[in-house]
Design an enzyme around this catalytic site. Structure first.
Site, short mmCIF file in Angstrom:
data_model
loop_
_atom_site.label_atom_id
_atom_site.label_comp_id
_atom_site.label_asym_id
_atom_site.label_seq_id
_atom_site.Cartn_x
_atom_site.Cartn_y
_atom_site.Cartn_z
N ASP A 91 54.06 57.09 55.04
CA ASP A 91 53.00 57.73 55.83
C ASP A 91 52.61 59.02 55.11
OD1 ASP A 91 53.58 55.69 57.59
OD2 ASP A 91 53.65 56.98 59.37
N LYS A 152 46.04 56.49 60.06
CA LYS A 152 46.88 57.01 61.15
C LYS A 152 46.27 58.29 61.69
CE LYS A 152 51.59 58.92 61.69
NZ LYS A 152 52.90 59.08 61.03
N LYS A 181 47.03 53.20 63.24
CA LYS A 181 48.27 53.67 63.87
C LYS A 181 47.96 54.90 64.71
CE LYS A 181 52.88 55.59 62.94
NZ LYS A 181 53.96 55.81 61.94
#
Length: 224
Positions: A91, A152, A181
């Site tokens: 991430d 995300k 996400k």
């Protein structure tokens, strides 16, 4: 309990004062509930990898976290180390300042990190709290152009986390070319269900067990 619920959760522990026994508990809970992944700081990747062996739970870590204000070279190096130590997913925080300057370097940075990831999943954090609606749309397209697997919403360290409005904008911009996400401030079963029903593919939360317990209670109540 719908299988999909637990299998879209990244159970997360990214606070600065995390201790080993907390990682032990995080991984044990992830194994028990069969969460898709746990997400830990880079210093705990090797430690968590050993605990998760044979559990089927993926290991995620963060790069350029939480501000995104490191260079492409540094992010690539961080990613290489994380993968070497056992990370299955990365991430990475987008360089938001460069993005706001409309620098093409943001796309090249994402591509460079994805190249290191190979078949491993790369999620790019765009920190929606710092972007307006048009910028959120543009950021999604930047992530698509950079070959990221996911876009995300949040680090959980900015002014706010994910909102349903963010997700709606991101879904419209994505054209199903990239997964989404939601993360940051997901604390209750109702929030979880709202994001799930909005069509996200993954939800990051530091309240995963609490949410699962609440979901079980809701399901039990429905079947009375």
């Amino acid at each position: 309990m719908k299988l999909e619920y637990n299998r879209i959760i990244d159970s997360t522990l990214l606070k600065a004062d995390t201790l080993p026994h907390e990682i032990d508990a995080l991984c044990a809970d992830a194994h028990k509930y069969q969460f898709y992944a746990v997400c830990v700081n880079p210093s705990y990747v090797r430690y968590a990898k050993n605990i998760l062996k044979g559990t089927g739970v993926k290991l995620c870590t963060v790069v350029g976290f939480p501000l995104g204000q490191t260079t492409q070279r540094q992010k690539v190096y961080e990613t290489k180390i994380a993968i070497k130590e056992g990370a299955d997913e990365i991430d990475m925080v987008m360089n938001i300042a460069e993005f706001k300057k409309r620098c093409a370097c943001v796309i090249s940075e994402i591509r460079a990190v994805k190249k290191v990831c190979g078949k491993r999943t790369l999620k790019v954090i765009i920190e929606t709290a710092l972007l307006n609606q048009d910028e959120i749309r543009d950021a999604v397209n930047v992530c698509i152009d950079g070959n990221a697997d996911f876009v995300k919403t949040s680090t959980g360290f900015s002014m706010r986390g994910a909102s349903l409005e963010d997700i709606t904008i991101m879904r419209e911009a994505s054209g199903n070319l990239i997964k989404i996400k939601a993360s940051g401030g997901v604390q209750t079963a109702q929030q979880f269900l709202d994001f799930f029903n909005a069509g996200v593919s993954r939800i990051g939360t530091s309240n995963a067990v609490k949410i699962m317990e609440e979901l079980h209670k809701l399901e039990s109540h429905e079947h009375r």
